[in-house]
Enzyme design. Structure first.
Site, short mmCIF file in Angstrom:
data_model
loop_
_atom_site.label_atom_id
_atom_site.label_comp_id
_atom_site.label_asym_id
_atom_site.label_seq_id
_atom_site.Cartn_x
_atom_site.Cartn_y
_atom_site.Cartn_z
N LYS A 52 0.84 -1.20 0.00
CA LYS A 52 0.00 0.00 0.00
C LYS A 52 0.87 1.25 0.00
O LYS A 52 0.65 2.18 -0.79
CB LYS A 52 -0.94 -0.01 1.22
CG LYS A 52 -2.05 -1.08 1.11
CD LYS A 52 -2.85 -1.26 2.40
CE LYS A 52 -3.85 -2.40 2.21
NZ LYS A 52 -4.65 -2.69 3.40
N GLN A 96 -4.59 -1.39 9.62
CA GLN A 96 -4.57 -2.72 9.00
C GLN A 96 -5.24 -3.74 9.91
O GLN A 96 -4.98 -3.80 11.11
CB GLN A 96 -3.11 -3.12 8.70
CG GLN A 96 -2.97 -4.40 7.90
CD GLN A 96 -3.56 -4.33 6.49
OE1 GLN A 96 -3.66 -3.26 5.89
NE2 GLN A 96 -3.97 -5.46 5.96
N ASP A 119 -11.27 2.86 4.25
CA ASP A 119 -11.63 1.44 4.13
C ASP A 119 -13.14 1.25 3.96
O ASP A 119 -13.59 0.17 3.60
CB ASP A 119 -11.21 0.69 5.39
CG ASP A 119 -9.81 0.08 5.30
OD1 ASP A 119 -9.49 -0.46 4.23
OD2 ASP A 119 -9.07 0.14 6.29
N1 GUN Z 1 -6.86 -6.59 6.04
C1 GUN Z 1 -7.15 -7.31 4.93
N2 GUN Z 1 -7.72 -6.53 3.99
C2 GUN Z 1 -7.80 -5.28 4.52
C3 GUN Z 1 -8.30 -4.03 4.03
O1 GUN Z 1 -8.80 -3.90 2.91
N3 GUN Z 1 -8.19 -2.98 4.88
C4 GUN Z 1 -7.65 -3.09 6.14
N4 GUN Z 1 -7.60 -2.00 6.89
N5 GUN Z 1 -7.20 -4.23 6.61
C5 GUN Z 1 -7.26 -5.32 5.81
#
Ligand code: GUN
Length: 293
Positions: A52, A96, A119
């Site tokens: 990311k 995350q 998100d």
């Molecule tokens: N863990 C797995 N996929 C995601 C996501 O799209 N966002 C976040 N914040 N955590 C994750």
């Protein structure tokens, strides 16, 4: 043999569009700012977060990685979120998932300013999604999957879409987007999960099958209707008994599925890059809305 749906190439095309938006914003305002919070040292989360942050750099989005020790308290995480909420240079905040067990994820999500919830996890944004508002953040992975279906001109309207898994991150918002009364959606949706006695009965009827359960190679060829479109959200690391690095597999047994499906996403290189493309787009939109406020 199935068409391989190339998530990497599709994400690159979307990211190129996002980059143009970032450049325009940077001229008129400033670079979008995304804060990524990682609590603990879960190996998979570390890889996702690194990807990311790297993609932010490629697109001109300013990112900050906040790493907290695995022993960090909930109060410490909440204090960090509070600081990021009031930071004028931060448009988006991502914590995350999953956090370490002693941290209540619900409280963390609730603490994020909904205007910065890239998100699309908080009550307000999930509520808006469910009601069918067109404005606002889209959940990254389900949005990415809808974009893949659109890019590959896969008909969704009137089709039977079966989602395996009912998580807040993928299953629930995926079902919501698929059933929306909108161009590129309008599917009849079934959600199956760990409480469904005979999952195969439903999956074998799916025109579009979306696997998001986090179980390696759960979906076998015999569970797929011939000609179905198969979308694999899983990323599971299989250990190498010889002590090597292991390998990544999805929630679908690819070797079996590609003989039966008409189109299928690979792992890696399918849904994963699309999730990041969705996040980059949301970060950019957050900055745009921030400017317009
Ligand atoms: N863990 C797995 N996929 C995601 C996501 O799209 N966002 C976040 N914040 N955590 C994750």
């Amino acid at each position: 043999m199935a068409v391989i749906i190339d998530g990497k190439a599709t994400a690159a095309a979307i990211n190129a569009e996002t980059k143009v938006m970032v450049e325009s914003l940077t001229r008129r305002f400033r670079a979008p700012g995304l804060a990524v919070v990682l609590v603990g040292d879960d190996p998979a989360s570390q890889v996702y977060v690194r990807n990311k942050v790297r993609t932010c750099g490629e697109l001109g989005i300013r990112s900050e990685l906040h790493r907290l020790d695995r022993e960090a308290t909930e109060a410490e995480v909440l204090a960090l979120i509070s600081r990021l909420n009031s930071d004028e240079l931060i448009d988006g905040i991502l914590v995350q998932s999953p956090p370490p067990k002693h941290i209540d994820e619900g409280r963390i999500i609730a603490a994020i300013d909904p205007e910065k919830d890239v998100d699309c996890f908080c009550e307000r944004n999930v509520g808006r999604l469910l009601i069918g508002e067109r404005e606002g953040f889209m959940p990254c992975t389900p949005w990415g999957i809808m974009e893949l279906l659109r890019h590959y001109e896969i008909e969704v309207s009137g089709k039977h879409a079966v989602v395996i898994g009912r998580s807040n991150i993928v299953g629930k918002p995926m079902a919501t987007l698929l059933m929306r009364k909108a161009a590129g959606a309008n599917a009849t949706v079934t959600v199956v999960h760990s409480g469904t006695p005979d999952i195969t009965r439903f999956t074998r009827d799916a025109d579009i099958l979306i696997a998001a359960i986090g179980k390696p190679e759960f979906v076998r060829g015999s569970m797929i209707k011939p000609g179905a479109v198969v979308i694999d959200v899983g990323i599971n690391r299989i250990e190498d008994p010889a002590g090597g690095k292991g390998r990544l597999v999805g929630d679908v047994c690819f070797a079996e599925a590609e003989r039966i499906a008409s189109a299928i996403t690979p792992v890696p290189g399918g849904v994963g890059p699309m999730t990041i493309a969705g996040l980059m787009r949301n970060a950019c939109l957050a900055a745009l809305w921030h400017l317009e406020r």
